[in-house]
Design a protein around this motif. Structure first.
Motif, PDB file in Angstrom:
ATOM      1  N   ALA A 148     -81.831  46.294 105.439  1.00 58.84           N
ATOM      2  CA  ALA A 148     -82.021  46.806 104.086  1.00 58.84           C
ATOM      3  C   ALA A 148     -80.718  47.400 103.580  1.00 58.84           C
ATOM      4  O   ALA A 148     -79.852  47.806 104.349  1.00 58.84           O
ATOM      5  CB  ALA A 148     -83.134  47.853 104.048  1.00 58.84           C
ATOM      6  N   ARG A 149     -80.585  47.456 102.249  1.00 60.18           N
ATOM      7  CA  ARG A 149     -79.422  48.059 101.608  1.00 60.18           C
ATOM      8  C   ARG A 149     -79.876  49.332 100.914  1.00 60.18           C
ATOM      9  O   ARG A 149     -80.851  49.325 100.162  1.00 60.18           O
ATOM     10  CB  ARG A 149     -78.793  47.087 100.614  1.00 60.18           C
ATOM     11  N   ARG A 150     -79.154  50.410 101.148  1.00 58.01           N
ATOM     12  CA  ARG A 150     -79.541  51.710 100.600  1.00 58.01           C
ATOM     13  C   ARG A 150     -78.349  52.359  99.920  1.00 58.01           C
ATOM     14  O   ARG A 150     -77.341  52.645 100.563  1.00 58.01           O
ATOM     15  CB  ARG A 150     -80.053  52.627 101.718  1.00 58.01           C
ATOM     16  N   PRO A 151     -78.450  52.599  98.619  1.00 56.65           N
ATOM     17  CA  PRO A 151     -77.367  53.315  97.940  1.00 56.65           C
ATOM     18  C   PRO A 151     -77.326  54.771  98.384  1.00 56.65           C
ATOM     19  O   PRO A 151     -78.369  55.412  98.544  1.00 56.65           O
ATOM     20  CB  PRO A 151     -77.735  53.195  96.456  1.00 56.65           C
ATOM     21  N   LEU A 152     -76.135  55.294  98.600  1.00 62.73           N
ATOM     22  CA  LEU A 152     -75.960  56.683  99.011  1.00 62.73           C
ATOM     23  C   LEU A 152     -75.222  57.437  97.914  1.00 62.73           C
ATOM     24  O   LEU A 152     -74.182  56.989  97.442  1.00 62.73           O
ATOM     25  CB  LEU A 152     -75.163  56.769 100.318  1.00 62.73           C
ATOM     26  N   SER A 153     -75.768  58.555  97.533  1.00 61.39           N
ATOM     27  CA  SER A 153     -75.139  59.425  96.547  1.00 61.39           C
ATOM     28  C   SER A 153     -74.583  60.649  97.268  1.00 61.39           C
ATOM     29  O   SER A 153     -74.844  60.836  98.453  1.00 61.39           O
ATOM     30  CB  SER A 153     -76.164  59.821  95.484  1.00 61.39           C
ATOM     31  N   PRO A 154     -73.826  61.500  96.573  1.00 61.03           N
ATOM     32  CA  PRO A 154     -73.285  62.687  97.240  1.00 61.03           C
ATOM     33  C   PRO A 154     -74.375  63.520  97.907  1.00 61.03           C
ATOM     34  O   PRO A 154     -75.479  63.663  97.383  1.00 61.03           O
ATOM     35  CB  PRO A 154     -72.613  63.454  96.097  1.00 61.03           C
ATOM     36  N   ASN A 155     -74.058  64.059  99.075  1.00 63.82           N
ATOM     37  CA  ASN A 155     -74.967  64.858  99.901  1.00 63.82           C
ATOM     38  C   ASN A 155     -76.062  64.030 100.565  1.00 63.82           C
ATOM     39  O   ASN A 155     -77.012  64.585 101.114  1.00 63.82           O
ATOM     40  CB  ASN A 155     -75.610  66.002  99.109  1.00 63.82           C
ATOM     41  N   SER A 156     -75.945  62.715 100.542  1.00 63.05           N
ATOM     42  CA  SER A 156     -76.899  61.890 101.280  1.00 63.05           C
ATOM     43  C   SER A 156     -76.657  62.046 102.772  1.00 63.05           C
ATOM     44  O   SER A 156     -75.522  62.119 103.230  1.00 63.05           O
ATOM     45  CB  SER A 156     -76.758  60.410 100.901  1.00 63.05           C
ATOM     46  N   VAL A 157     -77.743  62.089 103.519  1.00 60.28           N
ATOM     47  CA  VAL A 157     -77.679  62.163 104.978  1.00 60.28           C
ATOM     48  C   VAL A 157     -78.387  60.919 105.517  1.00 60.28           C
ATOM     49  O   VAL A 157     -79.578  60.726 105.277  1.00 60.28           O
ATOM     50  CB  VAL A 157     -78.363  63.431 105.513  1.00 60.28           C
ATOM     51  N   ALA A 158     -77.653  60.071 106.199  1.00 63.09           N
ATOM     52  CA  ALA A 158     -78.224  58.866 106.796  1.00 63.09           C
ATOM     53  C   ALA A 158     -78.289  59.070 108.307  1.00 63.09           C
ATOM     54  O   ALA A 158     -77.290  59.428 108.934  1.00 63.09           O
ATOM     55  CB  ALA A 158     -77.384  57.645 106.458  1.00 63.09           C
ATOM     56  N   VAL A 159     -79.471  58.862 108.883  1.00 64.65           N
ATOM     57  CA  VAL A 159     -79.677  59.008 110.327  1.00 64.65           C
ATOM     58  C   VAL A 159     -80.021  57.628 110.875  1.00 64.65           C
ATOM     59  O   VAL A 159     -80.970  56.996 110.397  1.00 64.65           O
ATOM     60  CB  VAL A 159     -80.805  60.017 110.628  1.00 64.65           C
ATOM     61  N   LEU A 160     -79.256  57.157 111.844  1.00 70.41           N
ATOM     62  CA  LEU A 160     -79.414  55.803 112.359  1.00 70.41           C
ATOM     63  C   LEU A 160     -79.555  55.808 113.875  1.00 70.41           C
ATOM     64  O   LEU A 160     -78.971  56.650 114.554  1.00 70.41           O
ATOM     65  CB  LEU A 160     -78.206  54.925 111.989  1.00 70.41           C
ATOM     66  N   SER A 161     -80.315  54.854 114.389  1.00 69.70           N
ATOM     67  CA  SER A 161     -80.352  54.644 115.833  1.00 69.70           C
ATOM     68  C   SER A 161     -78.948  54.335 116.327  1.00 69.70           C
ATOM     69  O   SER A 161     -78.181  53.628 115.658  1.00 69.70           O
ATOM     70  CB  SER A 161     -81.282  53.470 116.174  1.00 69.70           C
ATOM     71  N   GLY A 162     -78.621  54.860 117.498  1.00 70.25           N
ATOM     72  CA  GLY A 162     -77.269  54.725 117.997  1.00 70.25           C
ATOM     73  C   GLY A 162     -76.832  53.301 118.260  1.00 70.25           C
ATOM     74  O   GLY A 162     -75.639  53.010 118.270  1.00 70.25           O
ATOM     75  N   ASP A 163     -77.781  52.382 118.479  1.00 75.32           N
ATOM     76  CA  ASP A 163     -77.406  51.000 118.770  1.00 75.32           C
ATOM     77  C   ASP A 163     -77.551  50.085 117.563  1.00 75.32           C
ATOM     78  O   ASP A 163     -77.517  48.868 117.682  1.00 75.32           O
ATOM     79  CB  ASP A 163     -78.247  50.459 119.926  1.00 75.32           C
ATOM     80  N   LEU A 164     -77.699  50.692 116.367  1.00 73.81           N
ATOM     81  CA  LEU A 164     -77.916  49.900 115.160  1.00 73.81           C
ATOM     82  C   LEU A 164     -76.579  49.557 114.512  1.00 73.81           C
ATOM     83  O   LEU A 164     -75.724  50.418 114.303  1.00 73.81           O
ATOM     84  CB  LEU A 164     -78.782  50.688 114.170  1.00 73.81           C
ATOM     85  N   GLU A 165     -76.402  48.299 114.180  1.00 72.87           N
ATOM     86  CA  GLU A 165     -75.206  47.872 113.467  1.00 72.87           C
ATOM     87  C   GLU A 165     -75.339  48.232 111.990  1.00 72.87           C
ATOM     88  O   GLU A 165     -76.417  48.135 111.410  1.00 72.87           O
ATOM     89  CB  GLU A 165     -75.020  46.360 113.626  1.00 72.87           C
ATOM     90  N   PHE A 166     -74.233  48.647 111.383  1.00 74.67           N
ATOM     91  CA  PHE A 166     -74.309  48.968 109.966  1.00 74.67           C
ATOM     92  C   PHE A 166     -72.951  48.748 109.308  1.00 74.67           C
ATOM     93  O   PHE A 166     -71.913  48.676 109.973  1.00 74.67           O
ATOM     94  CB  PHE A 166     -74.756  50.421 109.740  1.00 74.67           C
ATOM     95  N   SER A 167     -72.967  48.649 107.990  1.00 74.12           N
ATOM     96  CA  SER A 167     -71.738  48.661 107.204  1.00 74.12           C
ATOM     97  C   SER A 167     -71.939  49.626 106.045  1.00 74.12           C
ATOM     98  O   SER A 167     -73.041  49.761 105.520  1.00 74.12           O
ATOM     99  CB  SER A 167     -71.390  47.259 106.687  1.00 74.12           C
TER     100      SER A 167
END
Length: 276
Positions: free
Chosen positions: A67-86
């Protein structure tokens, strides 16, 4: 710690980074020109189970977990440690992007497993808390002192993230179930002529247990049995009053095998017997 690549948008590339690694955890603060930060999937070295936390001071577009998620200021993204992302970063007011990236060792929050390995929240207080603690182990220069090493900073961050996601899930749960209730109601209205319409069919259709199905209706102050009965009676009434079909045929078409049951419930619901 990052195991990441960065592709700048233009030739004028500038970056500043300060970071620290404490055991299997670590924190990095980046100030960088616009571009795309890409991190490969999989756990590296002795990191063990961990989560990645991105706190953005600017704007970006996170692609992770399909999925694609836009991030604005103060966004906190929490991801699984083995997840690929850009993460595509765009410039803020200062012409650069600021990003805190933390690797926090420990078990993943349950809410993360339910969200394809990534959750994005916008909470200035959570972002400030995470960044504030991370700064304690990111000196401008020199070694980290022993007192700072003894502070279980990443434990605090991990607990804060788990508690926040759990609270967010509790708050969103009733809203998600309320939306699911209306989708089930719409499905019932569309399938009143299906003889198999009932708890088994609905549970399969919406990939939930029958216990969950009944609880959704209970929380919405409704009865599944009465909802299906009413939908069938309403649809049957419209066809009977429109004419062109015998009442006996309408009764069978709308899932009533016993005419006396239909007549009894019809009169209870509408206050009269059916008539064309």
């Amino acid at each position: 710690m990052l195991r990441a690549a960065f592709e700048p948008d233009g030739k004028d590339f500038r970056a500043a980074i300060r970071f620290s690694i404490l055991g299997s955890s670590g924190a990095a603060h980046l100030r960088i020109t616009p571009g795309v930060l890409t991190r490969r999937g999989g756990r590296g070295g002795d990191a063990g189970p961990h989560v990645l936390v991105l706190v953005l001071r600017g704007n970006g577009l996170l692609t992770a977990g399909g999925a694609r998620r836009p991030l604005s200021p103060n966004s906190v993204a929490v991801l699984s440690g083995d997840l690929e992302f850009s993460l595509a970063l765009s410039a803020g007011e200062a012409g650069s992007c600021e990003l805190d990236l933390l690797q926090v060792a420990g078990a993943e929050p349950p809410a993360l497993a339910k969200a394809s390995g990534v959750r994005v929240t916008k909470s200035a207080s959570l972002a400030d808390y995470i960044v504030g603690l991370a700064e304690l182990v990111q000196p401008e220069g020199g070694d980290i002192g022993p007192c700072q090493r003894d502070i279980p900073i990443f434990d605090y961050i991990g607990v804060a993230i788990r508690d926040y996601l759990a609270q967010e899930e509790r708050e969103e749960g009733p809203r998600r179930d309320h939306g699911l209730y209306h989708r089930i109601r719409a499905f019932i209205d569309r399938n009143v002529k299906n003889q198999a319409l009932g708890a088994d069919l609905l549970a399969r259709e919406f990939a939930i247990s029958k216990r969950k199905l009944y609880s959704i209706f209970y929380d919405s102050r409704a009865s599944l049995h009465e909802t299906i009965m009413t939908a069938r009676l309403e649809a049957a009434r419209r066809e009977i009053e429109a004419g062109g079909q015998k009442v006996a045929s309408v009764i069978l078409d709308h899932g009533f095998s016993n005419p006396s049951t239909f007549y009894r419930n019809y009169k209870r619901h509408f206050g009269r017997v059916p008539r064309a």
